[in-house]
Design a protein around this motif. Structure first.
Motif, short mmCIF file in Angstrom:
data_model
loop_
_atom_site.label_atom_id
_atom_site.label_comp_id
_atom_site.label_asym_id
_atom_site.label_seq_id
_atom_site.Cartn_x
_atom_site.Cartn_y
_atom_site.Cartn_z
N PHE A 44 4.32 12.99 2.27
CA PHE A 44 4.82 11.78 2.92
C PHE A 44 6.10 11.31 2.23
O PHE A 44 6.18 11.27 0.99
CB PHE A 44 3.76 10.67 2.88
CG PHE A 44 4.19 9.40 3.55
CD1 PHE A 44 4.16 9.28 4.93
CD2 PHE A 44 4.63 8.32 2.79
CE1 PHE A 44 4.55 8.11 5.55
CE2 PHE A 44 5.01 7.13 3.40
CZ PHE A 44 4.98 7.04 4.78
N PHE A 45 7.10 10.94 3.03
CA PHE A 45 8.37 10.44 2.53
C PHE A 45 8.65 9.08 3.16
O PHE A 45 8.69 8.96 4.39
CB PHE A 45 9.51 11.42 2.86
CG PHE A 45 9.35 12.79 2.27
CD1 PHE A 45 9.94 13.11 1.06
CD2 PHE A 45 8.59 13.75 2.93
CE1 PHE A 45 9.79 14.38 0.51
CE2 PHE A 45 8.44 15.03 2.39
CZ PHE A 45 9.03 15.33 1.17
N ILE A 46 8.83 8.08 2.32
CA ILE A 46 9.14 6.74 2.83
C ILE A 46 10.58 6.70 3.31
O ILE A 46 11.49 7.23 2.67
CB ILE A 46 8.90 5.68 1.74
CG1 ILE A 46 7.41 5.59 1.41
CG2 ILE A 46 9.41 4.31 2.18
CD1 ILE A 46 7.06 4.58 0.34
N SER A 47 10.81 6.05 4.44
CA SER A 47 12.15 5.98 5.01
C SER A 47 13.06 5.11 4.15
O SER A 47 12.60 4.25 3.39
CB SER A 47 12.09 5.40 6.43
OG SER A 47 11.78 4.00 6.39
N GLU A 48 14.37 5.35 4.27
CA GLU A 48 15.35 4.57 3.50
C GLU A 48 15.29 3.10 3.87
O GLU A 48 15.41 2.22 3.01
CB GLU A 48 16.76 5.12 3.75
CG GLU A 48 17.02 6.47 3.11
CD GLU A 48 16.94 6.41 1.59
OE1 GLU A 48 17.33 5.37 1.02
OE2 GLU A 48 16.48 7.39 0.99
N ILE A 50 6.94 2.45 6.28
CA ILE A 50 6.86 3.56 7.23
C ILE A 50 7.58 4.77 6.64
O ILE A 50 8.34 4.66 5.67
CB ILE A 50 7.47 3.18 8.59
CG1 ILE A 50 8.94 2.80 8.42
CG2 ILE A 50 6.68 2.06 9.22
CD1 ILE A 50 9.66 2.56 9.74
N GLY A 51 7.35 5.92 7.24
CA GLY A 51 7.99 7.13 6.75
C GLY A 51 7.63 8.32 7.63
O GLY A 51 7.17 8.16 8.76
N GLY A 109 -5.23 5.86 12.49
CA GLY A 109 -4.32 6.46 11.52
C GLY A 109 -4.26 5.73 10.19
O GLY A 109 -4.82 4.64 10.01
N GLU A 110 -3.54 6.36 9.24
CA GLU A 110 -3.44 5.83 7.89
C GLU A 110 -2.60 4.56 7.81
O GLU A 110 -2.84 3.72 6.95
CB GLU A 110 -2.86 6.90 6.95
CG GLU A 110 -3.85 8.00 6.61
CD GLU A 110 -5.12 7.45 5.98
OE1 GLU A 110 -5.04 6.89 4.87
OE2 GLU A 110 -6.19 7.57 6.60
N TYR A 111 -1.62 4.42 8.69
CA TYR A 111 -0.83 3.18 8.68
C TYR A 111 -1.73 1.98 8.92
O TYR A 111 -1.61 0.94 8.27
CB TYR A 111 0.28 3.24 9.74
CG TYR A 111 1.17 2.02 9.74
CD1 TYR A 111 2.29 1.94 8.92
CD2 TYR A 111 0.88 0.92 10.55
CE1 TYR A 111 3.10 0.81 8.91
CE2 TYR A 111 1.67 -0.21 10.55
CZ TYR A 111 2.78 -0.26 9.73
OH TYR A 111 3.57 -1.37 9.71
N TYR A 112 -2.65 2.11 9.87
CA TYR A 112 -3.57 1.02 10.17
C TYR A 112 -4.48 0.75 8.97
O TYR A 112 -4.75 -0.41 8.63
CB TYR A 112 -4.41 1.36 11.39
CG TYR A 112 -5.34 0.25 11.83
CD1 TYR A 112 -4.85 -0.85 12.54
CD2 TYR A 112 -6.69 0.29 11.51
CE1 TYR A 112 -5.71 -1.87 12.93
CE2 TYR A 112 -7.55 -0.73 11.90
CZ TYR A 112 -7.05 -1.81 12.60
OH TYR A 112 -7.89 -2.83 12.97
N PRO A 165 0.84 -1.20 0.00
CA PRO A 165 0.00 0.00 0.00
C PRO A 165 0.88 1.25 0.00
O PRO A 165 1.87 1.32 0.72
CB PRO A 165 -0.81 -0.13 1.29
CG PRO A 165 -0.75 -1.59 1.64
CD PRO A 165 0.59 -2.05 1.18
N ILE A 166 0.50 2.23 -0.82
CA ILE A 166 1.28 3.46 -0.95
C ILE A 166 0.45 4.63 -0.43
O ILE A 166 -0.71 4.81 -0.82
CB ILE A 166 1.67 3.71 -2.42
CG1 ILE A 166 2.50 2.54 -2.96
CG2 ILE A 166 2.44 5.01 -2.55
CD1 ILE A 166 3.83 2.33 -2.26
#
Length: 298
Positions: free
Chosen positions: A276-280, A267-268, A195-198, A95-96
Motif C-alpha cells: 500500500f502506498f499513501i497518495s501525495e 487514501i492510497g 473494505g479496509e478503508y471502512y 489509522p495506518i
C-alpha cells in the motif's frame, strides 16, 4: 457529711481533668517536634499545577505509534498514529494500513515484515521513511491489555449502522456504550463487507469517541493510574518520567479541552504485491493535520 462528700468529688474531678489536659498538651508538643524525625518526607513526584495562567508551549507536538495484536509478542495487525498538541487542544488519529510499503536498510516491504525484522522500533523507522512522520514512542497492546485498559478508563459510545454477524460475534444495529471486550470484538470484526478503508474509519471513530468521552475532568491520580496501566500491561518504550515531565500539559488538557479528538484516514493505492502506498495529497493532509512539516524534505 453529705455536703463534705459532694465538695470532695467535685475537687477530685477537676484535678483529674486538669491533669489530663496538661498531659495531652505535653504529649502533643513532643509528638509535633519529633514527627519529622520519625516520619521523614518522601521524595514524591511534583504534582502538576492547576494554576489558571498555565498554557502548554506551542512547541509541544508529540506523536505515538499505537499497535494492536491478538496475543502478546505476535505481529501487530492494526496500526495507528496518535498526535497530541495540547496548546492547540487537539488529538489527531491516523489509522495506518498494515500493508504500507517502506524501506529500512535492506528490509523492504510491509509493516509486518519490518516488525518481524526489527520489532516496534523497526516499524517506527519504516513509517518515518515512508511518510516522513516521526513517532517518539510506541504502545503495543494485545487483547488482554486492550480490554483491561478500556475497562479501567470507561465506556465508549458506539453507533453501529447495520447488523454484524460472524461466528460467535453478533452486533445488532443501534447505539451502544461498550466496555473493553465488546469494543475489542467490534474493532477486530473480521469482515465489514466494505473494505479496509471502512475498517480504518471505524477504528478512528471509535478511538476518538473513547478519548472525547473519557478525557475530561480527570484528576492527576486518575491520569497517573491509567499511565501506569500502560507501562505495566503493554509493550512500550514510554517511561514514568515521560508522565511526570508532561503532567502539567495532561492536566491542562483534561481540565480545559473538550471533544479534542478527531481522525483522518489516508487514501492510497495497492500494487500487485499487496503493498500500500499513501497518495501525495493524503500525505500533505496528514502533515497539515499533525501540525508538522514533511520531514523527508528537510
Amino acid at each position: 457529711m453529705s455536703i463534705r462528700k459532694s465538695v470532695r468529688k467535685r475537687s477530685n474531678w477537676y484535678i483529674y481533668l486538669l491533669t489530663f489536659m496538661i498531659m495531652f498538651l505535653v504529649c502533643s508538643f513532643v509528638i509535633y517536634n519529633i514527627w519529622d524525625f520519625l516520619f521523614p518526607a518522601q521524595n514524591l513526584p511534583a504534582m502538576a499545577s492547576t494554576s489558571g495562567d498555565y498554557r502548554p508551549d506551542a512547541s509541544f507536538n508529540t506523536t505515538i505509534l499505537l499497535m494492536l495484536s491478538e496475543n502478546k509478542g505476535t505481529v501487530p495487525e492494526y496500526y495507528m498514529l496518535l498526535n497530541y498538541r495540547p496548546r492547540d487542544e487537539v488529538v489527531v488519529l491516523v489509522p495506518i494500513e498494515k500493508n504500507l510499503y517502506a524501506e529500512v536498510g535492506n528490509v523492504r516491504g510491509k509493516l509486518s515484515e519490518h516488525y518481524l525484522q526489527n520489532g516496534s522500533d523497526g516499524v517506527i523507522i519504516a513509517i518515518q521513511n515512508s511518510l516522513g512522520i516521526s513517532a517518539e514512542h510506541y504502545i503495543k497492546l494485545d487483547k488482554d491489555s486492550f480490554i483491561g485498559f478500556f475497562d479501567a478508563a470507561g465506556y465508549t459510545p458506539v453507533n453501529i449502522p447495520y447488523d454484524l454477524r460472524g461466528g460467535e460475534i453478533e452486533f445488532l444495529a443501534g447505539s451502544y456504550e461498550m466496555m473493553g471486550e465488546d469494543l475489542y470484538n467490534y474493532i477486530t470484526y473480521p469482515d465489514y463487507n466494505q473494505g479496509e478503508y471502512y475498517r480504518h474509519m471505524i477504528h478512528g471513530l471509535v478511538v476518538s469517541n473513547f478519548i472525547n468521552k473519557n478525557s475530561s475532568n480527570l484528576s492527576i491520580t486518575q491520569l497517573q493510574t491509567l499511565f501506569s496501566r500502560i507501562l505495566n500491561t503493554t509493550d512500550t518504550n514510554l517511561e514514568f518520567s515521560d508522565f511526570t515531565k508532561n503532567q502539567q500539559a495532561y492536566l491542562y488538557t483534561t481540565q480545559n479541552s473538550f471533544d479534542i479528538a478527531d481522525y483522518y484516514v489516508p487514501i492510497g493505492s495497492t500494487d500487485d504485491s499487496g503493498n500500500f502506498f499513501i497518495s501525495e495529497t493524503a500525505l500533505e493532509t496528514i502533515w497539515s493535520r499533525l501540525g508538522m512539516k514533511n520531514e523527508q524534505n528537510e
